[in-house]
Design a protein around this motif. Structure first.
Motif, PDB file in Angstrom:
ATOM      1  N   THR A  57       0.758  -1.145  -0.359  1.00 30.49           N
ATOM      2  CA  THR A  57       0.240  -0.491   0.163  1.00 30.49           C
ATOM      3  C   THR A  57       0.692   1.230   0.248  1.00 30.49           C
ATOM      4  N   ARG A  58       1.485   1.865   0.486  1.00 37.02           N
ATOM      5  CA  ARG A  58       2.604   2.138   0.768  1.00 37.02           C
ATOM      6  C   ARG A  58       4.130   2.807  -0.396  1.00 37.02           C
ATOM      7  N   LEU A  75       9.397   8.501  -1.289  1.00 37.44           N
ATOM      8  CA  LEU A  75       9.690   7.806  -0.281  1.00 37.44           C
ATOM      9  C   LEU A  75       7.552   8.500   1.010  1.00 37.44           C
ATOM     10  N   ALA A  76       7.741   7.586   1.024  1.00 38.35           N
ATOM     11  CA  ALA A  76       6.258   7.782   1.577  1.00 38.35           C
ATOM     12  C   ALA A  76       6.859   7.779   3.239  1.00 38.35           C
ATOM     13  N   ASP A 207      -7.192  14.796   8.351  1.00 37.32           N
ATOM     14  CA  ASP A 207      -7.707  13.535   9.000  1.00 37.32           C
ATOM     15  C   ASP A 207      -6.001  12.680   9.003  1.00 37.32           C
ATOM     16  N   THR A 208      -5.059  12.318   8.871  1.00 36.94           N
ATOM     17  CA  THR A 208      -3.909  11.870   8.441  1.00 36.94           C
ATOM     18  C   THR A 208      -2.117  12.988   8.745  1.00 36.94           C
ATOM     19  N   ILE A 209      -1.788  11.728   9.277  1.00 36.71           N
ATOM     20  CA  ILE A 209      -0.062  12.867   8.852  1.00 36.71           C
ATOM     21  C   ILE A 209       0.688  12.121   7.870  1.00 36.71           C
ATOM     22  N   ASP A 239      -2.589   4.768   6.701  1.00 38.68           N
ATOM     23  CA  ASP A 239      -2.706   5.869   6.581  1.00 38.68           C
ATOM     24  C   ASP A 239      -1.958   6.142   5.027  1.00 38.68           C
ATOM     25  N   SER A 240      -1.395   5.582   4.890  1.00 38.41           N
ATOM     26  CA  SER A 240      -0.445   5.336   3.145  1.00 38.41           C
ATOM     27  C   SER A 240      -2.423   5.077   2.022  1.00 38.41           C
TER      28      SER A 240
END
Ligand SMILES: *Cc1c(COP(=O)(O)O)cnc(C)c1O
Length: 387
Positions: A57-58, A75-76, A207-209, A239-240
């Motif tokens: 997923t990332r 890069l995530a 909603d996410t960092i 999160d991804s």
């Protein structure tokens, strides 16, 4: 012909080859919520071993972001600051970095408290005035900037800085959070590394960092991959997925938010208690021509000054629809007070030099109906005037 960015926000061309054979034809990319992966045999791998190193997923998200920024890889990471921290691990003690002085407060805090402790030399200059080339020495490794800057909305000519970097064999690093890849692609203008707070426009929903690093240099990408595997700040699978989902509407959100921002900039400019509106989309903004040359839009961040600190504080209390909160780039319009929020840890003399006063407010314009946003601001300004 390569596809347009609006389409690339939603589709990766490579997925179309076997769309029904992979992931059961799932239209939304699955969340691989797993820490580890079974090995078919000794010395064999499915391509994934452990989610700190990589997770499908990332990886999907990284491909989408690399594609949007025209990089060879991305890069995530778990936050924008995690991305910048990882990036600075490519330098070694004694290396010198020249940074603009008007940056996200957290970046200044990182440079002042962590990078310096680790032996890096950071020279902070006013990139609108100082001649950066005069400060380059044999240990200089990189130039670091944002454009437009946070919160003063200064616009820097990315191509001109890239030429300086190339001439001296050093890196140009651009934090592209404020415009997002929808409006600006620094790698195309000669930058070597692009940084994003994915928390902002890419995620887009408060909603996410998340954070990103994108590059078009194979050697740097390889270093990044080694560091993420070693230090472990990769973005979690769920999160991804949230950011993947956010990016699907990036184009729509950016267009609408910018349209709203232009209308709000005009409204604020006409209010007697507003002493200055700083938005690069206004023709009188000193960076207006440069941003038109290097970007496809002006974004939806704007800073304005009112006639006193009391009025600024009162506006923060009186807005109702617009929320008084840190952060930016989401569908909700937020108002920020830089001196106590995003820039609370920036030394007073730096704030003064950059023109960030106690009557300075920053708006991240969202995608609500603009009439409602203007009503809210008009009421807050009128009530503040009355005291
Ligand atoms: C928010 C922000 C960051 C830091 O990102 P986080 O996701 O909050 O860690 C870095 N640069 C800019 C320009 C930002 O706005």
């Amino acid at each position: 012909m390569s596809r347009c960015i609006e389409t690339n926000c939603i589709h990766l061309e490579e997925d179309e080859v076997d769309a029904c054979k992979t992931h059961f034809g799932s239209v939304s990319f699955p969340i691989y919520q797993t820490a580890t992966f079974a090995h078919p045999a000794v010395g064999k791998s499915t391509g994934y071993d452990y989610s700190r190193l990589q997770n499908p997923t990332r990886e999907q998200l990284e491909k989408v972001v690399a594609n949007l920024e025209h990089g060879i890889g991305a890069l995530a990471l778990s936050s924008g600051m995690a991305a910048i921290s990882l990036l600075f691990e490519i330098f070694k003690p004694g290396d010198h970095i020249i940074a603009d002085s008007d940056l996200y407060g957290g970046s200044i805090r990182l440079f002042d408290n962590i990078s310096r402790k680790n032996g890096l030399k950071i020279t902070s200059l006013d990139f609108t005035r100082d001649n950066v080339e005069d400060y380059i020495d044999k240990n200089t490794r990189a130039i670091y900037l944002e454009t437009p800057t946070n919160p003063m909305m200064n616009v820097h000519d990315i191509r001109a800085f890239a030429e300086i970097a190339k001439r001296h064999g050093i890196l140009l690093i651009v934090d592209n959070t404020f415009l997002s890849p929808y409006f600006q692609n620094p790698l195309d203008l000669g930058a070597d590394i692009v940084v994003h707070s994915g928390t902002k426009y890419l995620g887009g929903h408060n909603d996410t960092i998340a954070g990103f690093l994108v590059t078009n240099r194979e050697d740097i990408l390889e270093q990044f991959r080694f560091i993420i595997k070693t230090t472990g700040a990769g973005l979690a699978p769920f999160d991804s997925w949230l950011v993947l989902r956010g990016i699907k509407t990036l184009a729509l959100r950016m267009e609408r938010a910018q349209e709203n921002a232009i209308a709000i900039a005009k409204f604020l400019a006409s209010d007697p208690n507003v002493t200055e509106v700083i938005y690069p989309g206004l023709p009188q903004h000193p960076g207006h021509e440069t941003i038109k040359r290097q970007a496809r839009g002006f974004g939806a961040m704007l800073t304005f000054k009112v006639s006193s600190k009391d009025i600024a504080l009162s506006i923060l209390e009186k807005v109702r629809l617009i929320q008084f909160a840190e952060s930016l780039g989401g569908v909700e319009t937020l108002i920020t007070y830089p001196v106590t929020q995003t820039h609370a840890d920036v030394p007073p003399e730096v704030l003064a030099k950059n023109g960030i006063t106690d009557a300075t407010l920053r708006l991240s314009v969202g995608v609500e109906k603009v009439d409602d946003l203007i009503d809210d601001l008009r009421n807050a300004l009128n009530e503040s005037r009355r005291g």
